[in-house]
Design a protein around this motif. Structure first.
Motif, PDB file in Angstrom:
ATOM      1  N   ARG A   1      54.666  36.600  -0.287  1.00 24.79           N
ATOM      2  CA  ARG A   1      54.540  35.910  -1.565  1.00 24.79           C
ATOM      3  C   ARG A   1      55.783  35.091  -1.874  1.00 24.79           C
ATOM      4  NH1 ARG A   1      52.215  40.909  -3.173  1.00 24.79           N
ATOM      5  NH2 ARG A   1      54.119  41.515  -4.262  1.00 24.79           N
ATOM      6  N   SER A   2      56.952  35.623  -1.501  1.00 22.46           N
ATOM      7  CA  SER A   2      58.190  34.876  -1.735  1.00 22.46           C
ATOM      8  C   SER A   2      58.219  33.601  -0.905  1.00 22.46           C
ATOM      9  CB  SER A   2      59.404  35.756  -1.391  1.00 22.46           C
ATOM     10  OG  SER A   2      59.450  36.900  -2.216  1.00 22.46           O
ATOM     11  N   LEU A   3      57.745  33.679   0.337  1.00 21.32           N
ATOM     12  CA  LEU A   3      57.718  32.492   1.188  1.00 21.32           C
ATOM     13  C   LEU A   3      56.707  31.471   0.686  1.00 21.32           C
ATOM     14  CD1 LEU A   3      57.998  34.129   4.730  1.00 21.32           C
ATOM     15  CD2 LEU A   3      59.762  32.880   3.483  1.00 21.32           C
ATOM     16  N   VAL A   4      55.577  31.966   0.157  1.00 19.01           N
ATOM     17  CA  VAL A   4      54.591  31.042  -0.425  1.00 19.01           C
ATOM     18  C   VAL A   4      55.196  30.326  -1.627  1.00 19.01           C
ATOM     19  CG1 VAL A   4      52.417  30.910  -1.683  1.00 19.01           C
ATOM     20  CG2 VAL A   4      52.560  32.275   0.399  1.00 19.01           C
ATOM     21  N   SER A   5      55.959  31.050  -2.445  1.00 27.01           N
ATOM     22  CA  SER A   5      56.616  30.428  -3.597  1.00 27.01           C
ATOM     23  C   SER A   5      57.615  29.371  -3.135  1.00 27.01           C
ATOM     24  CB  SER A   5      57.341  31.496  -4.433  1.00 27.01           C
ATOM     25  OG  SER A   5      56.419  32.397  -5.007  1.00 27.01           O
ATOM     26  N   ARG A   6      58.344  29.685  -2.072  1.00 27.81           N
ATOM     27  CA  ARG A   6      59.307  28.699  -1.565  1.00 27.81           C
ATOM     28  C   ARG A   6      58.597  27.472  -1.017  1.00 27.81           C
ATOM     29  NH1 ARG A   6      63.722  30.388   2.899  1.00 27.81           N
ATOM     30  NH2 ARG A   6      61.860  30.485   4.213  1.00 27.81           N
ATOM     31  N   MET A   7      57.455  27.695  -0.355  1.00 28.37           N
ATOM     32  CA  MET A   7      56.675  26.558   0.140  1.00 28.37           C
ATOM     33  C   MET A   7      56.194  25.665  -1.004  1.00 28.37           C
ATOM     34  SD  MET A   7      54.350  28.424   3.063  1.00 28.37           S
ATOM     35  CE  MET A   7      53.264  27.007   3.193  1.00 28.37           C
ATOM     36  N   ALA A   8      55.959  26.290  -2.169  1.00 30.67           N
ATOM     37  CA  ALA A   8      55.498  25.529  -3.329  1.00 30.67           C
ATOM     38  C   ALA A   8      56.628  24.773  -4.012  1.00 30.67           C
ATOM     39  CB  ALA A   8      54.822  26.452  -4.330  1.00 30.67           C
ATOM     40  N   GLY A   9      57.865  25.032  -3.587  1.00 31.67           N
ATOM     41  CA  GLY A   9      59.002  24.288  -4.123  1.00 31.67           C
ATOM     42  C   GLY A   9      59.777  24.981  -5.220  1.00 31.67           C
ATOM     43  N   THR A  10      59.539  26.279  -5.442  1.00 34.57           N
ATOM     44  CA  THR A  10      60.276  26.984  -6.490  1.00 34.57           C
ATOM     45  C   THR A  10      61.737  27.172  -6.073  1.00 34.57           C
ATOM     46  OG1 THR A  10      59.641  29.128  -5.543  1.00 34.57           O
ATOM     47  CG2 THR A  10      58.231  28.210  -7.259  1.00 34.57           C
TER      48      THR A  10
END
Length: 222
Positions: free
Chosen positions: A117-126
């Motif tokens: 989930r953290s990597l998905v958030s980073r992929m989203a640009g957070t």
């Protein structure tokens, strides 16, 4: 599309709905969260779920807490190395402890960190902690409308997670950089976790650490 074409695979399914009269009123704002009665929490048959053994309960809870914090360490240290995001172990322990206590009073599962989930958030640009707060608030306020997710294929959700972690799974650069006993422990723990579960994998890692410590030759002192 899964509804229109009668998708035969597994879907999210029915999502339990919150009582419309339940929730916390903060002035003009109503948060759709129901708190459990502390007396009911104390009388919950927790020990019975572990065969009536307090020893099994303590061991299971300790292993879960250890695996949970190791997951947080992996996430935080990875972000620190790759993105320069500083982290503090005491701060994480306190925040996770408070979050888990709060989760208990709300009837939720224990709060933990998630690499995917953290990597998905980073992929989203957070780029900041504000993203966590926004995500949490959106989840809370969207709870009454989450039934729209019921027909979502589980494969679609899995694909989102896999897109974030597949590179590290195919090419685990940290594991490949290990040598000697570190490689044995690292690869053994990784494979054990993959074929069993995070908790059992952690236990396998501890066994490998103990075994390699006993077998490792002691250095001669001058």
């Amino acid at each position: 599309m899964s509804m229109k074409f009668d998708y035969p695979g597994n879907v999210v399914g029915e999502i339990p709905q919150l009582d419309p009269d339940a929730g916390l009123n903060l002035g003009p704002i109503k948060i759709p969260i129901s708190l459990l009665n502390p007396k009911d929490l104390m009388e919950a048959p927790l020990v019975e779920r572990f065969g009536g053994s307090y020893v099994t309960l303590i061991i299971s809870a300790s292993l879960f807490a250890a695996v949970n914090f190791l997951s947080i360490m992996g996430i935080a240290s990875g972000f620190e190395a790759e993105n320069g995001v500083k982290w503090s172990a005491p701060r994480e322990l306190i925040s996770q402890g408070v979050a888990c206590i709060t989760a208990g009073f709300c009837g939720s599962a224990p709060v933990s960190g998630s690499m995917s989930r953290s990597l998905v958030s980073r992929m989203a640009g957070t780029t900041s902690q504000m993203s966590c707060m926004v995500t949490a608030l959106i989840w809370i306020y969207m709870m009454p409308y989450m039934s729209i997710m019921s027909p979502t294929p589980q494969a679609a959700l899995s694909a989102v997670i896999m897109s974030a972690v597949v590179k590290s799974v195919i090419f685990p650069k940290d594991l490949m950089a290990m040598k000697g006993t570190d490689a044995i422990i690292g690869w053994g723990t990784g494979v054990g976790t993959a074929v069993t579960s995070p908790t059992l994998g952690f236990g396998i890692g501890l066994i490998l650490v103990a075994a390699t410590s006993v077998l490792k030759p002691k250095s001669k002192k001058d």
